[in-house]
Structures are given as structure tokens and as C-alpha cells.
Design an enzyme around this catalytic site. Sequence first.
Site, PDB file in Angstrom:
ATOM      1  N   LYS A  91       0.827  -1.214   0.000  1.00  0.00           N
ATOM      2  CA  LYS A  91       0.000   0.000   0.000  1.00  0.00           C
ATOM      3  C   LYS A  91       0.858   1.260   0.000  1.00  0.00           C
ATOM      4  O   LYS A  91       0.581   2.200  -0.728  1.00  0.00           O
ATOM      5  CB  LYS A  91      -0.930   0.028   1.216  1.00  0.00           C
ATOM      6  CG  LYS A  91      -1.990  -1.067   1.222  1.00  0.00           C
ATOM      7  CD  LYS A  91      -3.086  -0.797   2.253  1.00  0.00           C
ATOM      8  CE  LYS A  91      -2.581  -0.749   3.679  1.00  0.00           C
ATOM      9  NZ  LYS A  91      -1.995  -2.022   4.157  1.00  0.00           N
ATOM     10  N   ARG A 122      -9.839   1.013   9.161  1.00  0.00           N
ATOM     11  CA  ARG A 122      -9.463  -0.375   9.407  1.00  0.00           C
ATOM     12  C   ARG A 122     -10.553  -1.143  10.144  1.00  0.00           C
ATOM     13  O   ARG A 122     -10.393  -2.330  10.378  1.00  0.00           O
ATOM     14  CB  ARG A 122      -8.212  -0.407  10.269  1.00  0.00           C
ATOM     15  CG  ARG A 122      -6.904  -0.615   9.489  1.00  0.00           C
ATOM     16  CD  ARG A 122      -5.794  -0.476  10.504  1.00  0.00           C
ATOM     17  NE  ARG A 122      -4.573  -1.112  10.193  1.00  0.00           N
ATOM     18  CZ  ARG A 122      -3.498  -0.506   9.710  1.00  0.00           C
ATOM     19  NH1 ARG A 122      -3.554   0.758   9.345  1.00  0.00           N
ATOM     20  NH2 ARG A 122      -2.376  -1.166   9.557  1.00  0.00           N
ATOM     21  N   ARG A 149      11.047  -6.181   4.918  1.00  0.00           N
ATOM     22  CA  ARG A 149      10.756  -4.763   4.703  1.00  0.00           C
ATOM     23  C   ARG A 149      11.679  -3.854   5.510  1.00  0.00           C
ATOM     24  O   ARG A 149      11.981  -4.128   6.669  1.00  0.00           O
ATOM     25  CB  ARG A 149       9.314  -4.535   5.104  1.00  0.00           C
ATOM     26  CG  ARG A 149       8.781  -3.212   4.756  1.00  0.00           C
ATOM     27  CD  ARG A 149       7.321  -3.317   4.629  1.00  0.00           C
ATOM     28  NE  ARG A 149       6.663  -3.120   5.906  1.00  0.00           N
ATOM     29  CZ  ARG A 149       5.398  -2.768   6.010  1.00  0.00           C
ATOM     30  NH1 ARG A 149       4.667  -2.588   4.931  1.00  0.00           N
ATOM     31  NH2 ARG A 149       4.856  -2.607   7.197  1.00  0.00           N
ATOM     32  N   ARG A 163      10.754  -2.090  11.115  1.00  0.00           N
ATOM     33  CA  ARG A 163       9.769  -1.709  12.125  1.00  0.00           C
ATOM     34  C   ARG A 163       9.631  -2.797  13.178  1.00  0.00           C
ATOM     35  O   ARG A 163       9.699  -3.978  12.863  1.00  0.00           O
ATOM     36  CB  ARG A 163       8.417  -1.470  11.444  1.00  0.00           C
ATOM     37  CG  ARG A 163       8.340  -0.115  10.809  1.00  0.00           C
ATOM     38  CD  ARG A 163       7.186   0.049   9.872  1.00  0.00           C
ATOM     39  NE  ARG A 163       5.958  -0.579  10.328  1.00  0.00           N
ATOM     40  CZ  ARG A 163       4.795  -0.437   9.688  1.00  0.00           C
ATOM     41  NH1 ARG A 163       4.727   0.316   8.605  1.00  0.00           N
ATOM     42  NH2 ARG A 163       3.718  -1.032  10.129  1.00  0.00           N
ATOM     43  N   ARG A 219      -1.016  -9.215  13.172  1.00  0.00           N
ATOM     44  CA  ARG A 219      -1.582  -8.132  12.351  1.00  0.00           C
ATOM     45  C   ARG A 219      -2.463  -8.700  11.237  1.00  0.00           C
ATOM     46  O   ARG A 219      -3.499  -8.132  10.909  1.00  0.00           O
ATOM     47  CB  ARG A 219      -0.460  -7.279  11.757  1.00  0.00           C
ATOM     48  CG  ARG A 219       0.243  -6.443  12.820  1.00  0.00           C
ATOM     49  CD  ARG A 219       1.537  -5.868  12.309  1.00  0.00           C
ATOM     50  NE  ARG A 219       1.353  -4.910  11.252  1.00  0.00           N
ATOM     51  CZ  ARG A 219       2.301  -4.569  10.383  1.00  0.00           C
ATOM     52  NH1 ARG A 219       3.495  -5.129  10.456  1.00  0.00           N
ATOM     53  NH2 ARG A 219       2.075  -3.681   9.460  1.00  0.00           N
TER      54      ARG A 219
END
Length: 230
Positions: free
Chosen positions: A26, A101, A140, A173, A184
Site C-alpha cells: 500500500k 481499518r 521490509r 519496524r 496483524r
Amino acid sequence: MTVNGKETANVAQFNLILLGPPGAGKGTQASRIAAEYAVPHISTGDILRSAVKNQTPMGLEAKRYMDAGDLVPDEVVIGIVKDRLQEPDTAGGFLMDGFPRTIPQAEALDAALESLDRAISKTVVILVDEEDLVRRLSGRRICRGCQAPFHLLFNAPKEEGVCDKCGGELYQRDDDTEATVRNRLAIYRKQTEPLIEYYDRAGLVARIDGAKTPDQVYDEIRSALGPAGE
Ligand code: AMP
């Protein structure tokens, strides 16, 4: 331009939502959409991370949810978005990334937009297989300086640990560890996925195959959104 059966005041408005599981790409697509369609990229995740970094009261409250991969309470993020929609740069449209969300967040957004005589123009949903997401998220890396996203496998920086764009330091992160990623994804399935049906009912959803390359994904998004500045 007609939105939800209503004529919008501003014909150039693109009031966009980008939806999809964590790791669907995203952030990468949002930067490109925001640039081409000339709308501000509103990421509640980025706003919250900045509050955490600056140790504001909201940041201190949000941090414990974020570190565990849990959702920050609705009233906190709804407040953030309502404030952000008051900024003049959103007048011609916006791109929401990571918001809404939950169903209460979506309902609050609809109500806030209605009071501004506006409505969502399109919800772009990026779909990716769950195991693929786990692989993607663990590789990531994000720039501390400009928040640009990189990936050790798919979009490696030229120099290890250094941002190609601004020379900032790249980091992983806290919420990208595997256990947190699985949490998540479970939260996404339970709380966020029902939003696809919510926006489907209003005929607003464009489903995009997120398994393709970032360029191919972006091409699909462009076809779904139509030309900028129409
Ligand atoms: P993101 O960068 O969008 O993945 O967001 C990172 C974290 O910020 C999430 O795992 C949540 O803890 C929190 N967060 C961001 N946006 C929201 C939202 N709309 N509702 C609740 N929590 C959020």
C-alpha cells in the site's frame, strides 16, 4: 463527477481509500497515486509513528498497541483523520492509506465527509496471499528520514542500510517480526476485511491483484481510477 449518486461540488475530487492487508504494498502504491493524482497521502500509521517519535501523549498511548501489532483505539485514529481533513490540502481530494481499518472507522469517515458535502470516490483493494505477505513483511525496511519503503528481496537499496532517496538510515519496524506480523494479519482478516463488503455495497470497490510487480499493480490501479484531472 457523480459520487454515491450525488454531484460533488468539486469535479476534480479524488477521495480515495487504499485497502489491503499489511505488506500488500500500500505504501509504495500510495506514493505513486498521490503524485499522479495530486492528492495528499494520508497514512494513519505514519502519523502515529511520528507521534511516537515525538513522544506526544497520543504517541505514548498508541505505542503499546502498535508494538504488539494491535489496532490503536478507534476514537484516537478517527480524531487524527478528522483533524487531517480540516487541512486545506485535502480540498481537491485525498488518499487514505491504512484508514479505515474497522467498520466504526468507516462509518465515522462517511459521516465526516458527509458533513463536508463530500463522499468516497473509490476504494482500491490490493489482494495478496497470506504466506506471501509474511515473506514480504519480514524483508521490509523503512527510511527513518523520508519514510520511503524498501525491501531486501524485491526493492533493495543501492547501499545496504541507506535510503536511495535521501541518504537516511533504513530500519526494520518493531511490528514487522513474524509473530507480530501473524497477529496483524489475523486482525486484518477479522476487523478490516469486512470493509471490502461495506464498500462493495456502495459499488466503490476496485480489486487489484497485488501478487504482480509494483509497476503492474500500479497500471491496474490507474486503469481502475481513470485519468488524473478528469
Ligand atoms: P500501518 O503503517 O498502516 O501498518 O500502521 C501501523 C500500526 O499503526 C498498526 O499496526 C496499528 O497499530 C496502528 N494503526 C494505523 N492505522 C490505524 C487505524 N486506522 N486503526 C487502528 N490502528 C491503526
